[in-house]
Design a protein around this motif. Structure first.
Motif, short mmCIF file in Angstrom:
data_model
loop_
_atom_site.label_atom_id
_atom_site.label_comp_id
_atom_site.label_asym_id
_atom_site.label_seq_id
_atom_site.Cartn_x
_atom_site.Cartn_y
_atom_site.Cartn_z
N ASP A 103 -1.36 -4.26 21.43
CA ASP A 103 -0.98 -2.87 21.18
C ASP A 103 0.14 -2.91 20.17
O ASP A 103 1.29 -3.11 20.52
N LEU A 104 -0.21 -2.76 18.91
CA LEU A 104 0.80 -2.80 17.87
C LEU A 104 0.98 -1.43 17.27
O LEU A 104 0.03 -0.82 16.81
N GLN A 134 0.82 -1.21 0.00
CA GLN A 134 0.00 0.00 0.00
C GLN A 134 0.85 1.26 0.00
O GLN A 134 0.33 2.37 0.09
N GLY A 135 2.17 1.10 0.01
CA GLY A 135 3.03 2.28 -0.07
C GLY A 135 3.64 2.75 1.24
O GLY A 135 4.34 3.74 1.29
N PHE A 136 3.36 2.03 2.32
CA PHE A 136 3.96 2.40 3.60
C PHE A 136 5.41 1.93 3.64
O PHE A 136 5.73 0.87 3.09
N VAL A 137 6.26 2.72 4.27
CA VAL A 137 7.66 2.31 4.41
C VAL A 137 7.91 1.92 5.87
O VAL A 137 7.62 2.72 6.77
N PHE A 138 8.41 0.72 6.07
CA PHE A 138 8.62 0.23 7.42
C PHE A 138 9.89 0.69 8.05
O PHE A 138 10.91 0.79 7.41
N GLU A 139 9.81 0.93 9.32
CA GLU A 139 11.00 1.36 10.03
C GLU A 139 11.13 0.52 11.28
O GLU A 139 12.17 -0.01 11.58
N ASN A 140 10.04 0.39 12.00
CA ASN A 140 10.11 -0.26 13.30
C ASN A 140 8.74 -0.76 13.74
O ASN A 140 7.74 -0.13 13.46
N PHE A 141 8.75 -1.88 14.41
CA PHE A 141 7.54 -2.44 15.01
C PHE A 141 7.54 -2.17 16.48
O PHE A 141 8.60 -2.06 17.09
N ASP A 142 6.43 -2.16 17.09
CA ASP A 142 6.36 -2.23 18.54
C ASP A 142 5.07 -2.92 18.88
O ASP A 142 4.02 -2.31 18.91
N LEU A 200 -10.87 -4.33 16.15
CA LEU A 200 -9.46 -4.40 16.55
C LEU A 200 -8.63 -3.72 15.47
O LEU A 200 -8.75 -4.03 14.29
N HIS A 201 -7.83 -2.77 15.86
CA HIS A 201 -6.98 -2.14 14.86
C HIS A 201 -5.66 -1.70 15.47
O HIS A 201 -5.51 -1.67 16.68
N HIS A 202 -4.73 -1.36 14.63
CA HIS A 202 -3.40 -1.00 15.08
C HIS A 202 -3.02 0.35 14.53
O HIS A 202 -3.78 0.95 13.78
N HIS A 203 -1.87 0.84 14.91
CA HIS A 203 -1.50 2.20 14.54
C HIS A 203 -0.19 2.27 13.78
O HIS A 203 0.80 1.68 14.20
N PHE A 204 -0.24 2.99 12.69
CA PHE A 204 0.99 3.26 11.93
C PHE A 204 1.31 4.74 12.12
O PHE A 204 0.50 5.59 11.80
N VAL A 205 2.46 5.02 12.70
CA VAL A 205 2.85 6.40 12.98
C VAL A 205 3.85 6.85 11.94
O VAL A 205 4.94 6.29 11.83
N CYS A 206 3.50 7.86 11.16
CA CYS A 206 4.44 8.35 10.15
C CYS A 206 5.46 9.26 10.80
O CYS A 206 5.12 10.22 11.47
#
Lengths: 150, 150
Positions: free
Chosen positions: B128-129, A120-128, B90-96
């Motif tokens: 909590d992702l 979808q175009g997201f660039v990964f950096e880090n998971f938590d 249930l959903h998670h968060h992508f922080v730009c």
DNA sequence: TTGATTGCAAAAGCTTTGCAGGGAA
DNA sequence: TTCCCTGCAAAGCTTTTGCAATCAA
């Protein structure tokens, strides 16, 4: 070896190696997988008679995070905790709400999620990823001795 | 409707409904998916001339979390943020890391991880992702105008 | 009426910062 | 010698708490 790498990286960026920086990094090496907070580090050093001021502990931790030696974690306690960032070993945390123990979860089903988002175009950096619940040990115990309701 | 449910739950536990509690819950309803912090709530109410003290905002938020109306989130800023807890979603968060926007991620590949852990005896309570990276919008922009290195 | 709830201000943590002295390179 | 780094204490922030007054039921 972490210490040598730190020395090298500091030099590259015109920073200086100091006894305090070495001591702080060593604390994390000697307490791997314990998720120490700044105050823990301060107290460990203090108890070994290596006095490093709290301000320096905080500043050094920030530096180690910036340099990629440490990964910053939060577990909803109002403090930051840190762990040595071994980049090769992606793992997640399971926090037991009964005993408080933190288990490291090595599964990597998240690869699927990662791939999907990258499409979808997201660039990964880090998971938590943190998972809250009850660990097997406590689950077995509470089967024998169920907690009373208030 | 949230307000009615709150009233009912409060009564059940011998707590009281107050204008302040209704106001705070309404702020979250009117700002769904904005991940407000306590101070945001206080300021929103203040700007509407509904004066609710900060202490009460904090206490009410705690109550709403305890009752399951809100879910507490952390994004490494040193504050807690909250969102309405729609348990079905249930959903998670992508922080730009560029624009700071938080995307809600609905994928549920985590079901696999969940099943695997449950087979090992872990009891699930909450996920909590958080995923940190660059969102598609910013990724496109930086392709056109790459950031300079320091 | 009764005791839960609020507001205020103070307190409590954790983390950051200003500054002068000290120390690595 | 240079100027980065440390220690100390003060300050900054978010969140919590004690207490008297207030108000929901």
């Amino acid at each position: 070896m972490y210490i040598e790498t730190l020395k090298k990286e500091l030099k590259e960026r015109k920073y200086r190696m100091t006894p305090q920086r070495e001591l702080v990094l060593k604390v994390f090496m000697e307490h791997d997988a314990e998720h120490l907070g700044a105050d823990d580090v301060y107290r460990i050093l203090f108890s070994k008679k290596h006095s490093v001021s709290k301000a320096t502990v905080y500043r050094t931790i920030d530096l180690l995070v910036e340099f990629g030696f440490l990964r910053r974690l939060e577990f909803g306690e109002g403090i930051y905790r840190y762990e040595l960032a071994k980049k090769d070993k992606l793992h997640h945390h399971f926090v037991c709400k009964i005993c408080g123990k933190i288990y490291e979860i090595k599964e990597s089903y998240l690869e699927n999620l990662k791939n999907s988002l990258e499409n979808q175009g997201f660039v990964f950096e880090n998971f938590d990823l943190k998972i809250y619940g009850i660990c097997p040990k406590c689950a077995r115990k509470s089967k024998k001795n169920p907690l009373r309701r208030k």
